[in-house]
Scaffold this motif. Structure first.
Motif, PDB file in Angstrom:
ATOM      1  N   TYR A 147       3.909  54.910  42.736  1.00 39.36           N
ATOM      2  CA  TYR A 147       4.521  54.534  44.080  1.00 39.36           C
ATOM      3  C   TYR A 147       5.467  53.560  43.866  1.00 39.36           C
ATOM      4  O   TYR A 147       5.224  52.649  43.101  1.00 39.36           O
ATOM      5  CB  TYR A 147       3.341  53.835  45.045  1.00 39.36           C
ATOM      6  N   ARG A 148       6.594  53.635  44.696  1.00 39.44           N
ATOM      7  CA  ARG A 148       7.771  52.753  44.559  1.00 39.44           C
ATOM      8  C   ARG A 148       7.573  51.436  45.355  1.00 39.44           C
ATOM      9  O   ARG A 148       7.286  51.493  46.559  1.00 39.44           O
ATOM     10  CB  ARG A 148       9.048  53.338  44.950  1.00 39.44           C
ATOM     11  N   MET A 149       7.489  50.314  44.659  1.00 45.87           N
ATOM     12  CA  MET A 149       7.478  49.038  45.410  1.00 45.87           C
ATOM     13  C   MET A 149       8.610  48.689  46.185  1.00 45.87           C
ATOM     14  O   MET A 149       9.940  49.335  46.069  1.00 45.87           O
ATOM     15  CB  MET A 149       7.119  47.992  44.409  1.00 45.87           C
ATOM     16  N   PRO A 150       8.347  47.695  47.148  1.00 49.55           N
ATOM     17  CA  PRO A 150       9.835  47.482  47.950  1.00 49.55           C
ATOM     18  C   PRO A 150      11.027  47.200  47.196  1.00 49.55           C
ATOM     19  O   PRO A 150      10.840  46.495  46.168  1.00 49.55           O
ATOM     20  CB  PRO A 150       9.259  46.157  48.777  1.00 49.55           C
ATOM     21  N   ASP A 151      12.255  47.398  47.812  1.00 50.23           N
ATOM     22  CA  ASP A 151      13.409  47.292  47.122  1.00 50.23           C
ATOM     23  C   ASP A 151      13.743  45.885  46.902  1.00 50.23           C
ATOM     24  O   ASP A 151      14.162  45.426  46.063  1.00 50.23           O
ATOM     25  CB  ASP A 151      14.577  47.919  47.825  1.00 50.23           C
ATOM     26  N   ALA A 152      13.177  44.905  47.980  1.00 45.93           N
ATOM     27  CA  ALA A 152      13.417  43.614  47.727  1.00 45.93           C
ATOM     28  C   ALA A 152      12.730  42.986  46.463  1.00 45.93           C
ATOM     29  O   ALA A 152      13.237  42.177  45.715  1.00 45.93           O
ATOM     30  CB  ALA A 152      12.878  42.936  49.108  1.00 45.93           C
TER      31      ALA A 152
END
Length: 346
Positions: free
Chosen positions: A117-122
């Motif tokens: 899962y991709r964590m938030p871009d921030a």
């Protein structure tokens, strides 16, 4: 022997966290290497970020912040060695992020893919600004990677199979020893659920290969379980096949099966204080080990330090067993020959 320290690395490649005790599960220590950083290349491909290729990883500290609820936090603090004044800042994220809030992504480590899962871009931007490269930050969640090759896999009894594999495991347990082992699984650990190292072997490095004023630390070898090695010679762990750890009080044996050697890379030469490759004697640790520690016939160009292993967790044990610093450790099986590395392409 006794356990002298235990370590977990929630984000692969960053500094570890010392633990007084921990649960050992089929996937190792809970939360170990469940997050990973990748460099996003101009052609949109992802390459792993580890301390050998990105030495500034050494400047990130991790801390688990307990909570009364189920939402423990992971605090990551970056301390910039290049700042003219002491400088640090901290990012705090959930230790167990909510999967519905994240987008799926497939990533690969050492040729073994995982649905993650991709964590938030921030969060990725925060890491990228400090590492100096574009970053994709991922969480393994309910995904996992398969152990490739055959010699590094433990027997089926050590790693309960996922749903859907029951028939293959039943076939394996009823078959001959020559049949192929069933799948075994990992987080973002390299090749085993645990990495076990011995202080006796580290002492040999520091007393026969490095000057007295330039010892290297065990933290550079990034182990999960460190034993003192009392009663054992340096490098005896090369032949350890099974360990018994602590006692349950009810007659059960807490076992760890050791399946493969840990072959080493340039990470041993990183200066953790500067976040760069070390100069002087500490920049030669890998070379000095390579002098006579290239002992795995399946990976003959890299020196060996430590053993990969898998906790043996039986039915009715609640998914694992607890070990702590100070627990007794016994070698209950020794191999006649060193195991042979056979992870394809790694």
């Amino acid at each position: 022997m006794k356990i002298t320290s235990l370590h977990v690395y929630p984000i692969k490649g960053l500094r570890g966290i010392s633990l007084p005790s921990t649960l050992l599960t089929p996937l190792g220590i809970p939360h170990d290497r469940t997050f990973m950083l990748f460099e996003l290349k101009p052609d949109a491909t992802l390459t792993k970020i580890q301390i050998d290729s990105h030495p500034r990883c050494a400047r990130f500290w991790q801390e688990i912040i307990p909570s009364d609820s189920d939402s423990d936090q992971l605090a990551i603090t970056f301390r910039d060695p290049d700042s003219p004044a002491p400088s640090e800042d901290t990012l705090t994220i959930p230790l167990t992020p909510a999967l519905p809030d994240l987008s799926p992504i497939t990533v690969s480590l050492h040729g073994s893919p995982a649905a993650a899962y991709r964590m938030p871009d921030a969060h990725a931007t925060w890491f990228g600004a400090r590492l100096g490269v574009p970053v994709v930050f991922v969480y393994l969640g309910d995904g996992r990677r398969e152990v490739l090759g055959s010699t590094l896999r433990p027997p089926a009894a050590a790693t309960p199979a996922p749903r859907g594999w029951l028939s293959s495991v039943t076939s394996y347990l009823g078959g001959s020893a020559e049949e192929e082992k069933p799948p075994a699984y990992l987080t973002f650990t390299d090749a085993g659920a645990l990495l076990v190292t011995s202080e006796v072997s580290l002492h040999e490095i520091n007393t026969t290969r490095l000057p007295a004023d330039s010892p290297t630390g065990m933290f550079k070898f990034r182990p999960n379980v460190v034993v003192d090695g009392e009663g054992e010679e340096a490098w005896a762990e090369d032949f350890w096949g099974e360990l018994e750890v602590g006692g349950t009080g009810d007659g059960r044996r807490n076992k760890v099966l050791l399946t493969g050697n840990c072959v080493r890379c340039m990470s041993l030469n990183v200066d953790y204080e500067t976040g760069k490759m070390a100069t002087g004697e500490l920049g030669t640790v890998l070379k000095k080990l390579a002098r006579d520690r290239r002992v795995d016939p399946g990976h003959r160009w890299s020196p060996v330090f430590g053993r990969y292993g898998f906790p043996v967790v039986g039915e009715g044990e609640g998914g694992g067993f607890v070990v702590g610093v100070g627990d007794e450790v016994m070698v209950t099986r020794r191999n006649e020959e060193r195991t042979r590395w056979d992870w394809p392409g790694m």
